[in-house]
Design a protein around this motif. Sequence first.
Motif, short mmCIF file in Angstrom:
data_model
loop_
_atom_site.label_atom_id
_atom_site.label_comp_id
_atom_site.label_asym_id
_atom_site.label_seq_id
_atom_site.Cartn_x
_atom_site.Cartn_y
_atom_site.Cartn_z
N ALA A 52 16.23 11.68 -15.88
CA ALA A 52 17.61 10.72 -15.70
C ALA A 52 18.69 11.92 -16.05
O ALA A 52 18.71 12.10 -17.29
CB ALA A 52 17.67 9.61 -16.14
N TRP A 53 19.49 12.24 -15.33
CA TRP A 53 20.51 13.48 -15.61
C TRP A 53 21.96 12.81 -15.45
O TRP A 53 22.10 11.98 -14.36
CB TRP A 53 20.46 14.72 -14.75
CG TRP A 53 19.19 15.30 -15.14
CD1 TRP A 53 18.09 15.06 -14.50
CD2 TRP A 53 19.14 16.58 -15.76
NE1 TRP A 53 17.02 16.39 -14.79
CE2 TRP A 53 17.80 17.15 -15.65
CE3 TRP A 53 19.69 17.36 -16.80
CZ2 TRP A 53 17.23 18.03 -16.44
CZ3 TRP A 53 19.28 18.13 -17.54
CH2 TRP A 53 18.13 18.78 -17.22
N HIS A 63 30.05 17.67 -20.61
CA HIS A 63 29.02 17.22 -21.38
C HIS A 63 28.12 16.89 -20.50
O HIS A 63 28.17 16.43 -19.15
CB HIS A 63 29.68 16.21 -22.29
CG HIS A 63 28.65 15.93 -23.43
ND1 HIS A 63 28.95 16.35 -24.74
CD2 HIS A 63 27.66 14.84 -23.47
CE1 HIS A 63 27.93 16.11 -25.52
NE2 HIS A 63 27.17 15.13 -24.77
N ALA A 64 26.66 17.01 -21.11
CA ALA A 64 25.66 16.68 -20.16
C ALA A 64 24.56 16.09 -20.86
O ALA A 64 24.43 16.06 -21.97
CB ALA A 64 24.93 17.88 -19.47
N TRP A 65 23.96 15.09 -20.26
CA TRP A 65 22.76 14.02 -20.89
C TRP A 65 21.65 14.19 -19.99
O TRP A 65 21.63 14.36 -18.95
CB TRP A 65 23.35 12.73 -20.75
CG TRP A 65 24.30 12.45 -21.94
CD1 TRP A 65 24.62 11.97 -23.01
CD2 TRP A 65 25.86 12.62 -21.35
NE1 TRP A 65 25.84 11.72 -23.28
CE2 TRP A 65 26.78 12.08 -22.46
CE3 TRP A 65 26.43 12.93 -20.18
CZ2 TRP A 65 28.35 12.07 -22.30
CZ3 TRP A 65 27.77 13.03 -20.16
CH2 TRP A 65 28.62 12.52 -21.05
N CYS A 66 20.34 14.15 -20.65
CA CYS A 66 19.08 13.94 -19.65
C CYS A 66 18.31 13.28 -20.78
O CYS A 66 18.15 13.34 -21.97
CB CYS A 66 18.57 15.71 -19.73
SG CYS A 66 16.96 15.45 -19.02
N GLY A 103 24.32 3.48 -14.44
CA GLY A 103 23.50 3.76 -15.63
C GLY A 103 24.30 4.01 -17.00
O GLY A 103 25.46 3.99 -16.91
N THR A 104 23.49 4.30 -17.86
CA THR A 104 24.07 4.49 -19.43
C THR A 104 23.21 5.40 -20.07
O THR A 104 21.80 5.39 -20.03
CB THR A 104 24.14 3.41 -20.02
OG1 THR A 104 24.91 2.15 -19.63
CG2 THR A 104 24.92 3.72 -21.42
N LEU A 105 23.91 6.77 -20.39
CA LEU A 105 22.96 7.64 -21.11
C LEU A 105 23.65 8.16 -22.24
O LEU A 105 25.02 8.15 -22.50
CB LEU A 105 22.83 8.98 -20.18
CG LEU A 105 21.85 8.87 -19.17
CD1 LEU A 105 22.07 10.02 -18.43
CD2 LEU A 105 20.25 8.57 -19.74
#
Length: 337
Positions: A52-53, A63-66, A103-105
Amino acid sequence: MTAIAQNAPRLRAGADHVESWFVRANDPRSPRAVWIKATVLTSSDGTALAQAWCSVFDGRRTHAWCADIPLDAARFETHSIGQDIAVGPLTLSLTGRGGTTGGTLSDAAQTVAWDLSFSTVAGLGEPMSLLPTDRLLDAPVPSNKLVTPFPVLTCTGWLELQSERWDLTGWHGMQGHNWGREHSPEYAWGQCVFTDARDGEPFAVVEAASGRTRLAGRASPLLSMLVIRRGDEEFRFDRIVDLWRQRPRLEFPAWTLRMRGRHGTAELRMHAEPEQMVCLAYRNPARATSYCLNSKTAAVRVHVAPINGNAFELRSPHGGALEFLVPHPVASVSPIV
């Protein structure tokens, strides 16, 4: 091919396979954007993973999340009215006219949450493919396929970044789907929805790619494709093996593509500032990891000279999606996610 058919999963358990569904939304009036992606990776050795990105762009703040999820804990389903995807905290539902994602990351620094609905724009937003024929979607070459079920979307919803809340109503974007045995050895890909300066409504869209594929175990020359829609007109430059009529130049952080074809000539120029990009580690099932240098607020200029009709130019100061896939990270784009 319908949007539902273009989004249908191509998962192949037990084989080398990478596949992604992604959504982008841009603020037409400022350099803000969000990019959301669900990925599945399977390998012939039996390993399987889903990801999930989310990446957020706000001027010079990015900013980026994975999040990695076991594939058997994820869901990729297709049914008569669309697709339902769930990868850990990310959900994505797609129908024939649009969809939703939420979603939430989190990571050690920040948390992002979103609830986004999107619907296609009539005409401009009909399904698009850079490939000249749908038959190539099931052919061995190119090794990585890309379709755009929704090239132009209008959005509603919100995004929360720490204590800041963005209203996404009136934003525009796109939704894409790609798959293959591996990521291309190298590529530049770009897409932009052009909006009217007075009312912010979409009136044109461009999508293009220059990339290499593997032929007999070796990387091919750069092969390019470009499609422009403006109003009810479409200009296609999709003779991907006609190298005499395409001039791609990948000079990070800029990409220039000149094309000639049955509709005339076109030139695409895209540029992004490295400090406004994110670097994403893209795993391959059976090869080394590649790195995606990713912007969703790139500057775009397109010049088209039709064979029949007047030349025209399209510009966007910060509405372009621009990606470079490279074998190694670039120091000016950090950190690696």
